[in-house]
Design a protein around this motif. Structure first.
Motif, PDB file in Angstrom:
ATOM      1  N   LYS A 122      -5.985   6.838   2.535  1.00 10.83           N
ATOM      2  CA  LYS A 122      -4.612   6.349   2.719  1.00 10.83           C
ATOM      3  C   LYS A 122      -3.962   6.051   1.370  1.00 10.83           C
ATOM      4  O   LYS A 122      -4.538   5.335   0.549  1.00 10.83           O
ATOM      5  CB  LYS A 122      -4.619   5.076   3.570  1.00 10.83           C
TER       6      LYS A 122
ATOM      7  N   ASP B 220      -8.908   4.161   0.086  1.00 11.85           N
ATOM      8  CA  ASP B 220      -7.522   3.819  -0.206  1.00 11.85           C
ATOM      9  C   ASP B 220      -7.172   4.195  -1.633  1.00 11.85           C
ATOM     10  O   ASP B 220      -8.012   4.096  -2.524  1.00 11.85           O
ATOM     11  CB  ASP B 220      -7.298   2.304  -0.042  1.00 11.85           C
TER      12      ASP B 220
ATOM     13  N   ASN C 256      -1.187   4.189  -0.771  1.00  7.57           N
ATOM     14  CA  ASN C 256      -0.398   2.975  -0.682  1.00  7.57           C
ATOM     15  C   ASN C 256       0.450   2.863  -1.941  1.00  7.57           C
ATOM     16  O   ASN C 256      -0.097   2.746  -3.015  1.00  7.57           O
ATOM     17  CB  ASN C 256      -1.338   1.769  -0.545  1.00  7.57           C
ATOM     18  N   PRO C 257       1.756   2.948  -1.871  1.00  5.43           N
ATOM     19  CA  PRO C 257       2.553   3.173  -0.672  1.00  5.43           C
ATOM     20  C   PRO C 257       2.448   4.608  -0.167  1.00  5.43           C
ATOM     21  O   PRO C 257       2.150   5.527  -0.932  1.00  5.43           O
ATOM     22  CB  PRO C 257       3.977   2.874  -1.138  1.00  5.43           C
ATOM     23  N   GLU C 258       2.729   4.742   1.096  1.00  4.86           N
ATOM     24  CA  GLU C 258       2.515   5.998   1.796  1.00  4.86           C
ATOM     25  C   GLU C 258       3.285   7.171   1.213  1.00  4.86           C
ATOM     26  O   GLU C 258       2.853   8.306   1.309  1.00  4.86           O
ATOM     27  CB  GLU C 258       2.931   5.818   3.254  1.00  4.86           C
ATOM     28  N   ARG C 259       4.437   6.880   0.630  1.00  9.31           N
ATOM     29  CA  ARG C 259       5.273   7.989   0.194  1.00  9.31           C
ATOM     30  C   ARG C 259       4.589   8.892  -0.829  1.00  9.31           C
ATOM     31  O   ARG C 259       4.941  10.049  -0.980  1.00  9.31           O
ATOM     32  CB  ARG C 259       6.592   7.463  -0.366  1.00  9.31           C
TER      33      ARG C 259
ATOM     34  N   ALA D 101       1.748  10.078  -0.591  1.00 13.63           N
ATOM     35  CA  ALA D 101       1.038  11.140   0.116  1.00 13.63           C
ATOM     36  C   ALA D 101       1.891  12.410   0.112  1.00 13.63           C
ATOM     37  O   ALA D 101       1.379  13.517  -0.008  1.00 13.63           O
ATOM     38  CB  ALA D 101       0.725  10.700   1.539  1.00 13.63           C
TER      39      ALA D 101
ATOM     40  N   LYS E  94      -5.630  10.451   7.561  1.00 10.28           N
ATOM     41  CA  LYS E  94      -5.708   9.052   7.118  1.00 10.28           C
ATOM     42  C   LYS E  94      -7.129   8.617   6.787  1.00 10.28           C
ATOM     43  O   LYS E  94      -7.433   7.421   6.812  1.00 10.28           O
ATOM     44  CB  LYS E  94      -5.107   8.104   8.162  1.00 10.28           C
TER      45      LYS E  94
END
Length: 875
Positions: free
Chosen positions: A380, A509, A382-385, A387, A377
């Motif tokens: 990060k 981010d 955004n949105p996490e998916r 990743a 992290k």
RNA sequence: GGGGGCAUAGCUCAGUUGGUCAGAGCGCAUGCUUCACAUGCAUGAGGUCGUAGGUUCGAGCCCUACUGUCCCCACCA
């Protein structure tokens, strides 16, 4: 200067942008005592015009950067453009073609001259368009992927990676675009399923009438076959391994080999192996020491190894070969087959896997820490998916083919000794060959993949490899805003490049947005003709409207729909802001505008200040999470509903009264709310807020560099908020009574109130008069004091009765009361069953249970009132 | 072959850590030429939150399966 009657953005947008730029507001002043906030802009191609996708891609970071700037960060939004190697080269070649010229005819030097001329001519166009949108980036730092700074970074990185053994030259299968005549990386190939055929071909054994059958989707490649493979565990063919086949037409002897790559279940379980034209076959070839025979040239034509087919186009050859094989009796059958075909992402031509000598970046050592950074992290998504998508790509990554057979781009800093052939990789042209001492070199002809330089963007633009002030202060950057379509091309590569070369992540981010679709949810495309030109929209509706239309209601990672209706809705909203502001400013004229702390504030004033305070927090919290859509939604609700529909109306009695002191106070409060509202709105709709702000008497300087409003506990005003809530509820009730009874809203009526808490109602009489056209407010102890012909509304804590005389339809009123009774009884049932539930009483939080109990009491009271009302009417 | 998104009012979509969350805008209906705005104001109708189970005192919200739909990745010749 007075504000004009209607919102007319074309009157001020250009002027305001010029002012901002002239005053240097876009350029940060490095201050070690302050915190920097940095965004680098995804560089648009110099071939490009601003399209709707750019508009979204730039409105989001602009809103963020404006917000952060107002919060007091030292903000840098770094703009730039990309040389777009293939895309630009294609355009130049096309232009040459129009003149009847080719690259080869004019030569490299002349070609590059033309490319640079193109860049000078069109590279600035998109910048001007971005300015129209209101982008607050620092143009003094405008970068270009091929400028001196970025080129130095490219050379530095190439040499370093080479010296570490992470860049190598090799003969491997790569994706070749016969149209652009260059190699492509895996990411640059787009696959699409196409109807095709599965040709089942007979290959006869040497000196035998027996044959085996192989299936292929690309029969023309059989000319380069050097084996046929079966699975080693395939019982059917175990005895055939080692036998020799005669390749049809070519009459070459090829062996049958065993390799685990072959799927027993698929096709015939026998695969023709063409090491020079298929990545899997290439691997098989390496394992079995097979020859790789190239049968196709760089233009997609068959070469000298194709014998009589030499010179034929690949598809022409396919036809000819199939015809010949059929004639020779080598075709077993032909069946339809959907085939996944790779296409060049620039020109769309079918890509050919071809064996070729190219430069590669060894990816595994670079990918590893880049995966860790996201897992930990440090970066990060955004949105996490997203990743997950990133991991999926990074964990299965193959070496990156970085050389391109083009002229427009960073020429590979590799030099070959003319005497002994030694390869020297160096930032400068080498002087002496380390091997033979000779002094003659020629540079590699190829250029680098465009994305090689884009990958360095977050630090090359800040001065890397030099340890500049910018680099020290602004790196790592804070947030990268981009579309999900370039996660592989760009985001992933920036991450591993930043970690490798800077030893630090390039950004904290990654904010991913979707694509802009048309009103029917289709992708915008040239062929559909459903594209929107943002410049035309700006000219007609203004940049603010376009901006707001793109970001209002968005959520990270989701596509958005664009429609004319939405656009007009946004224009209407801004028009509303414009007119509300006009109203406030008109009423401030000639008034003494004071700080609200020096004013005697009414309940309504305190109510709106409290609402403003809440929305300040909501906007701030959401912006800090990059939830722009939520911030806009909360703000719009506040502006339109609370401020315009309620507060301004609540102010009118005082403003049109004759208490001059009171007028000063109300004007001061209006002005306070307006200024703060404008500031909250500024990140999203910068032009109109700046324009209005310039007319606010107490505002100084530019709103762009003013301080963002802060949440203040002093402004909670809980009591006034509750009181006003009650007042508004009553006003709505009176209006509803009139409408339901068919009375004109303008009809003056008396309002009878039964309540235990008269105070807020007494002090609000003017509000009822103005907003509900109430004649007089009368308090009574009970309903029977009023008489017949009344319509009632039972609220929690107050009963409202309006005598409407002949307009009262008793039957209708009874029906209405019965409907309300039913609703109330449902509420009671709900609360009762909840409270009867042992589990709920035992486990739910106390506040919730108490709330439920209170509700039960309240609704029971209301129920009794309604019942007695019905009773009276029925009798 | 893997992976992911979406499915809530006629349309476009919000619904933060499960407990007034059933919402907004547009559209629709009805009524308003009140001195900021008809690019407006007021009032109202509309949804068993894709289907079937499960967890929980309590589920659009969590879990499982299914259906529909869109997308990404992958070498099936």
């Amino acid at each position: 200067m007075e504000m004009s009657k209607t919102y007319n953005p074309s009157e001020f947008e250009k002027r305001i942008y010029d002012e901002w730029e002239k005053n240097g507001y876009f350029t940060p002043k490095i201050d070690k005592n302050k915190i920097p906030f940095t965004i680098v802009m995804p560089p648009p191609n110099i071939t490009g015009q601003l399209h709707i996708g750019h508009a979204l891609d730039e409105t989001i970071p602009d809103s963020i950067i404006r917000f952060k700037r107002m919060q007091g960060y030292v903000t840098l939004w770094l703009p730039g453009t990309d040389h777009a190697s293939i895309a630009t080269e294609v355009k130049i070649v096309d232009k040459l073609k129009e003149e009847g010229l080719t690259k080869a005819q004019i030569g490299r030097e002349e070609f590059l001259k033309r490319a640079w001329a193109w860049k000078e001519k069109y590279g600035g166009r998109i910048v001007e368009q971005q300015k129209k949108l209101g982008t607050s980036c620092d143009w003094t730092r405008l970068a270009f992927t091929m400028d001196e700074k970025c080129s130095a970074a490219v050379k530095e990185v190439f040499v370093n990676l080479y010296n570490k053994g992470l860049i190598y030259q090799g003969k491997r299968i790569i994706n070749w675009c016969p149209c652009c005549k260059t190699a492509l990386s895996d990411a640059e190939v787009e696959y699409a399923e196409e109807p095709s055929f599965f040709w089942h071909l007979r290959y006869y054994f040497k000196d035998s009438d027996e044959y085996i059958v192989v299936a292929t989707t690309r029969p023309e490649t059989m000319l380069g076959d050097t084996a046929v493979a079966v699975n080693p565990d395939d019982e059917r063919y175990k005895d055939l391994v080692g036998k020799t086949l005669i390749l049809p037409i070519v009459n070459r002897e090829i062996p049958i080999i065993a390799d685990a790559y072959v799927d027993k279940e698929f096709g015939t379980g026998m695969v023709k192996i063409t090491p020079a034209h298929d990545p899997n076959d290439f691997e098989v070839g390496l394992r079995h020491d097979l020859d790789a025979i190239r049968v196709m040239d760089d233009e997609g034509k068959m070469n000298e190894n194709a014998g009589k087919y030499a010179g034929m186009d690949r598809y022409e050859c396919r036809k000819a070969i199939v015809a010949d094989l059929e004639r020779l009796g080598n075709v077993e059958k032909i069946e339809p087959h959907a085939h996944n075909v790779g296409h060049c992402y620039r020109c769309g031509d079918t890509v050919e896997p071809i064996i070729s000598k190219q430069w590669f970046v060894k990816m595994e050592p670079l990918a590893k820490p880049a995966i860790t950074a996201v897992k930990r992290k440090s970066i990060k998504f955004n949105p996490e998916r997203f990743a997950k998508i990133y991991y999926n790509w990074m964990e299965n990554i193959k070496d990156w083919c970085i050389s391109r057979q083009l002229w427009w781009g960073h020429r590979i800093p590799a030099y070959y000794c003319e005497n002994c052939g030694e390869t020297v990789v160096s930032k400068e042209f080498p002087k002496v060959c380390p091997k033979c001492g000779c002094e003659k070199f020629r540079q590699d002809e190829d250029v680098l993949d465009t994305w090689f330089s884009s990958a360095l963007w977050p630090f090359s633009t800040l001065g890397y490899p030099n340890d500049t002030e910018d680099l020290k202060y602004f790196y790592p950057t804070d947030v990268l805003v981009t579309g999900y379509d370039i996660i592989f091309f760009w985001v992933a590569r920036m991450i591993f490049s930043g970690i490798e070369h800077m030893k630090r992540i390039p950004f904290k981010d990654v904010l991913i947005h979707g694509i802009v679709r048309d009103s029917q949810g289709r992708k915008m495309s040239k062929s559909l003709g459903n594209g929107i030109d943002p410049i035309e929209v700006i000219d007609e509706y203004g940049a603010d409207t376009l901006r707001y239309c793109l970001i209002n209601g968005i959520s990270a990672g989701s596509d958005i729909r664009y429609s004319q209706e939405k656009l007009e809705g946004c224009r209407n909203y801004i028009n509303k802001i414009w007119n509300a502001s006009r109203f406030v400013l008109m009423n401030c004229e000639g008034r003494k505008i004071k700080d609200i702390s020096e004013c005697k504030l009414s309940a309504a004033d305190k109510w709106i200040i409290s609402k403003l305070n809440s929305v300040i927090r909501e906007v701030t919290v959401n912006m800090e999470k990059y939830e722009i859509g939520l911030a806009c939604a909360a703000l719009q609700d506040f502006v339109w509903s609370d401020f315009c529909d309620w507060y301004i109306e609540l102010c009118k009695p005082a403003l049109y009264g004759d208490d001059e002191k009171k007028k000063d106070d109300v004007a001061s409060s209006l002005c306070y709310v307006l200024i703060n509202t404008l500031k909250l709105l500024h990140p999203f709709i910068p032009f109109v807020t700046e324009e209005i702000y310039s007319h606010v008497p107490t505002a100084k300087g530019s709103i762009m560099v003013s301080e963002f409003p802060k949440y203040d506990l002093k402004h909670a005003y809980k009591k006034e908020r509750a009181d006003m809530g009650k007042i508004m509820e009553i006003i709505k009730a009176v209006r509803a009574i009139k409408t339901e009874a068919g009375a004109a809203p303008s009809a003056k009526v008396d309002m009878y109130v039964v309540t235990e808490n008269k105070r807020p109602i007494i002090s609000s009489e003017t509000y009822f008069k103005r907003l509900a056209n109430v004649n007089e407010v009368k308090f009574v102890a009970a309903k029977d004091e009023i008489g017949e012909k009344v319509v009632s509304k039972i609220l929690g804590g107050a009963e409202i009765y309006i005598p409407l005389g002949e307009l009262v339809d008793t039957e209708k009123e009874i029906a209405r009361l019965k409907a309300e009774l039913e609703k109330t009884e449902n509420e009671i049932k709900r609360a009762e069953s909840k409270l009867a539930n042992q589990g709920f009483v035992a486990k739910a939080p106390k506040a919730l249970i108490d709330g439920e109990r209170e509700k039960l009491v309240k609704f029971n009271e209301i129920k009794q009132k309604i019942l007695s009302g019905i009773n009276e009417l029925t009798n």
